[in-house]
Structure formats: structure tokens, C-alpha cells
Design an enzyme around this catalytic site. Structure first.
Site, mmCIF file in Angstrom:
data_model
loop_
_atom_site.group_PDB
_atom_site.id
_atom_site.type_symbol
_atom_site.label_atom_id
_atom_site.label_comp_id
_atom_site.label_asym_id
_atom_site.label_seq_id
_atom_site.Cartn_x
_atom_site.Cartn_y
_atom_site.Cartn_z
ATOM 1 N N ILE A 115 3.535 0.158 -10.411
ATOM 2 C CA ILE A 115 2.747 1.079 -9.606
ATOM 3 C C ILE A 115 3.593 1.583 -8.446
ATOM 4 O O ILE A 115 4.125 0.791 -7.667
ATOM 5 C CB ILE A 115 1.488 0.374 -9.056
ATOM 6 C CG1 ILE A 115 0.686 -0.257 -10.194
ATOM 7 C CG2 ILE A 115 0.643 1.351 -8.230
ATOM 8 C CD1 ILE A 115 -0.366 -1.261 -9.717
ATOM 9 N N CYS A 116 3.700 2.884 -8.330
ATOM 10 C CA CYS A 116 4.421 3.509 -7.221
ATOM 11 C C CYS A 116 3.397 3.783 -6.123
ATOM 12 O O CYS A 116 2.763 4.833 -6.085
ATOM 13 C CB CYS A 116 5.095 4.796 -7.690
ATOM 14 S SG CYS A 116 6.054 5.616 -6.407
ATOM 15 N N LEU A 117 3.220 2.803 -5.237
ATOM 16 C CA LEU A 117 2.255 2.888 -4.145
ATOM 17 C C LEU A 117 2.889 2.233 -2.920
ATOM 18 O O LEU A 117 3.222 1.037 -2.959
ATOM 19 C CB LEU A 117 0.946 2.184 -4.538
ATOM 20 C CG LEU A 117 -0.183 2.192 -3.521
ATOM 21 C CD1 LEU A 117 -0.646 3.623 -3.220
ATOM 22 C CD2 LEU A 117 -1.353 1.356 -4.029
#
Length: 156
Positions: A94-96
Site C-alpha cells: 500500500i502506497c500510503l
């Protein structure tokens, strides 16, 4: 989740026990914590919010806590089939920003879950990141925390 993993420090154990108690007393709406015997590994299930691209879909997050949690962020990935989203890779990464450089010890598993649901709910398209194939191949078997993420698109 009574047993503490040997990989966790005392502060992490105390904090995670507190978070479990808080979750049991006030769980985030729509999320289910699945107990395990290992305090350092949590599984959380949730459904996509109604009136979004993900309505009717069921998801599972795997959360692994480092020895120095909450000073260090946990590793959070989607298990099973991750949702199609411009910031979620097909390997579940997850790119968060809050999972990496913008992490704060004030954050909790509940706040992480709510942030991920919010990210999904605000999606404007249902697709994989443009570099999914390259990233998945390059990151095979590696923690997403080893990735140098570029956070530039908050409208996906």
C-alpha cells in the site's frame, strides 16, 4: 492475542495490549480484528464502503508490528486479492504516507484501518498503479518499508 511475541519490546507489548482493549471496547465501524496467538501479527477484515467502487467487496489486512512499535510504523499489506486501486499493488503493498515517513506514534491500528478505508472510498478510478508489474517484480519478498515511496497523487 494473549501471548507476546519474542520480537516485541516491552513498550510495544504494553501499547498493543492497550490497543486490543480499546478495539474490543470501541471497535472502528465495519472492521473485525481476528485474534491470533502472536501479538506481533494482526489480521483485520473489512468490507468496502457502500456507494463506492468497493461496495460488496471483502478485504483482509495483515499487520506486523516491529520491536519498537509505536515509534516505528507497522508493516501493513493486503492479504489475498488486494483491491484494484491506483495506490495498492497486486502484491498487497500500500502506497500510503502514514505507513512510512508520515507515521506518528500517536496513530493506532484503528486510525490506520480508517485511513485505508478512506483512501479506498475516495478512489476516482479502479485500477492498479501504472508501475505495478515493475514494482511487484522488484519488491518480490521484500517489506514495503524498504521502498522509497513518492507521494504525489492524493486524488486517486
Amino acid at each position: 492475542m494473549a501471548n507476546a511475541s519474542e520480537t516485541l519490546g516491552r513498550v510495544a507489548i504494553k501499547r498493543l495490549q492497550k490497543e486490543i482493549t480499546e478495539w474490543q471496547n470501541n471497535p472502528p465501524a465495519g472492521f473485525k480484528l481476528n485474534p491470533t496467538d502472536d501479538l506481533s501479527k494482526w489480521t483485520v477484515e473489512f468490507d468496502g464502503a457502500s456507494d463506492t467502487f468497493y461496495a460488496g467487496e471483502h478485504f483482509q489486512l495483515q499487520i506486523r508490528f516491529p520491536e519498537k512499535y509505536p515509534l516505528d510504523s507497522p508493516v501493513v499489506v493486503f492479504a489475498g486479492e488486494p483491491p484494484l486501486h491506483p495506490h495498492i499493488y497486486s502484491n498487497g503493498h500500500i502506497c500510503l504516507d502514514i505507513l512510512y515517513g508520515s507515521w506518528s506514534p500517536a496513530m493506532t491500528v484503528s486510525s490506520i484501518c480508517i485511513s485505508i478505508l478512506s483512501m479506498l472510498s475516495s478512489a476516482t478510478k479502479k485500477e492498479r498503479p501504472v508501475d505495478d508489474d515493475r514494482y511487484v517484480k522488484a519488491s518480490r519478498g521484500k517489506s514495503p518499508k524498504l521502498t522509497v515511496w513518492e507521494f504525489h497523487d492524493d486524488k486517486a
